[in-house]
Write an enzyme that holds these catalytic residues in place. Sequence first.
Site, PDB file in Angstrom:
ATOM      1  CG  ASP A 114      -3.931   7.533 -13.339  1.00  0.00           C
ATOM      2  OD1 ASP A 114      -2.826   7.039 -13.083  1.00  0.00           O
ATOM      3  OD2 ASP A 114      -4.612   8.146 -12.498  1.00  0.00           O
ATOM      4  CG  HIS A 194      -1.472   6.644  -9.900  1.00  0.00           C
ATOM      5  ND1 HIS A 194      -2.241   7.510 -10.649  1.00  0.00           N
ATOM      6  CD2 HIS A 194      -1.205   7.294  -8.743  1.00  0.00           C
ATOM      7  CE1 HIS A 194      -2.418   8.636  -9.966  1.00  0.00           C
ATOM      8  NE2 HIS A 194      -1.811   8.530  -8.809  1.00  0.00           N
ATOM      9  CB  SER A 529      -3.527  10.261  -6.911  1.00  0.00           C
ATOM     10  OG  SER A 529      -2.596  10.952  -7.701  1.00  0.00           O
TER      11      SER A 529
END
Length: 755
Positions: A114, A194, A529
């Site tokens: 990520d 994220h 996600s």
Amino acid sequence: MPSASKDSLVRRQELRAAAAVDSASILYNYANALEGFAATLTIDEVNRLNAQLEVVSVREEKIFRKQTTRTPLFLGLVDSDELLSTKAFEYSGMSFGKGGVDAAEANIIVGVLDTGAWPENPSYDDVGMPDIPSHWKGSCDVGEQWTAANCNKKLIGAAFFYQGYAAVYENKTGLPLNFTTDGQIGSARDIDGHGTHTSTTAAGSISANVSLFGEASGTARGMAKDARLAMYKVCWDDFCYESDLMAAMDRAIADGVNVISASIGGDPYFGGDAFTTGSFVAMEKGIFTSFSGGNSGPSPATISNNAPWMLNVAASTLDRDFPATVLLGDGRNFTGVSLYINGAVPDVEPLSSDTVLPLILSSAAGSNVTAATLCLEGSLDPDLVAGKIIVCTRGENGRAEKGAIVKAAGGRGMVLANAPANGEEIVADPHVLPAIHIGAKAGALVLEYAKSGNATVSLDFEGTRVGIPAPLMAAFSSRGPNGPIPQIMKPDITGPGVDIIAGWTRLQGASVAPNDTRRVDYSIISGTSMSCPHLAGIAAYIMARRPEWSVAAIRSAIMTTAYTTTKGTQNTLLDSATSNAATPFDYGGGHVDPVAALNPGLIYDITAQEYKEFICSVNRTQAFMVEVTRSNFTCEEDKVYSPYALNYPSFGAFYDSSVTNGTYFARFPRTVTNVGGAGIYIASLSVDDESLVEVSVSPDTLSFETEGEKKTFEVVVKMKSPHANVTDAFLTSHGRLEWSDGTHTVGSSLGFIWR
């Protein structure tokens, strides 16, 4: 990519020498996930490499992208820890809400590919955790703003991969990469949010009193709260380059992770690439891989990460939302959602629900109507916007970004209306000004009213609401059929992916909107996600409790125990894009039920050899086999391979109109293994459209006496010619097969595809 024969490093050196490849151009050497290397090459070097007999393929860099507290309770994990009775270690000195550490779960390592991690986040707390598992071979790589002390017994590893990113940067700019100049940090530190969000979703520690400005309050925890985390930073400025991804997969496999979570994807594809090949090697080594299905829904055949040995995850809602109401001056009210909280934005005066303000269309507030309609940067005239509520249309730029643009132009608030293509799916955002997101139907009425002149509006923000019907399929969630290989149903499963609260970086605003200066430890975002790490954590949760199960067995248990109804009811699971019933092409096997997955009754197991035989049914060439599996497995010339023979937990029958005219039969041989004790299982079948499809199963009863016993059966699908001509588009129908012994229900989705 050279085929396997002699020592890997020596072979690569010989190939580069034979093709006169400049050693300075080498970005990575791969030894685990791939047999090969990444390099910046001239056309002549590419041609010389392709001329080498040992080289299977030379391919250009691909670019992938990110697919971007109540969840454990919704999934039933909060009260289920007694299912594992090994609690050898206890947290000490922790605030109320901390419980015992599951020793087996603490032996599981989840590797996350990520944007990095914010190591100071409370969800990486390691107090009370035992020593790092002995099978961990990785490290904590130092870099800018990251030292070895930033890792601990929870976040046990960190690495960053940027050579592909650097090569592309230099190719575009003519300059060597400078992290600072490009707004990046040269380490595993997360500037985006994220990666912190996905990793803490998968395996974050318990953290009490979590909320976003008071909303979604409660205790946060990952799905496998006691598992370890290793972060592999591969995404830079929203892009994730394949050479970096492959290097991370290579490293994660060597480091000894047990689960890999990647909320990253590209276009639908089945062939040699970082994820397809890397996940195959991972599977061979007993590593479970979870991948996001993509955010390109609700259009059909948009699902990515298509290989059968990886878990492909769709996204759906929780039983929690954040209602807010648009109160029009003519008396009509429309409910939407928002995470705007009065008092949460320092430079914005609170807006009460009885404050009436002018309402105008954004398209009437700018000279470029197209740009103004979407509230794009620089499109709004401050003289026309100041002090008003602006109606913006969803699309092109971010939802919260639109609000920031309205705010910068002097607007007092925003109503964000879906375009017809977005349907009724609405997403709550922590906006930087009072703003409410409404669906397409309400949006059309609000747009029409705002055109009338002298329109007024009030906005009412109601906060957190729990107990609403769920799950609903998220409209953005990518859909099947599985374009590259329709015989393998994708997605495999759906899980929570809408309005998910999890850890956040302190280098990014709460809304991700420009100039949002608010810094938080936890934020709420949506996407596949978010659903992907839920399933990665659930796989770790199961792996700790069922260590004898294979990767395929864990996936089978997840898929066959999923439910296809609104939770707690017999009502069909709905699609938020249409408000109609969702199908297996939306949700795969259904919505995950992690506790039920511990006791599935029967499992569909698959070996690496069987996957290779499946590949023979798709592409028999030796080059393709080597590229995808790194093996020299040879498809037998005289053997007929069927894609339907793979022992998959779902069934996809494909009617290819280019080669079939009339009735088509698909035969699915299957073998199930008993993991639930003695019992007699009886089959039941249902199909959506009996005028198109007939399905039978033989035998329709399976009797088991002992655990580990295997039984075979065959499903036969008879597909008729489609009612209409089928060209490039897919025509689909669906059904379901269930085996039940009265205690266990082993469910499988059936998909019927015409093209």
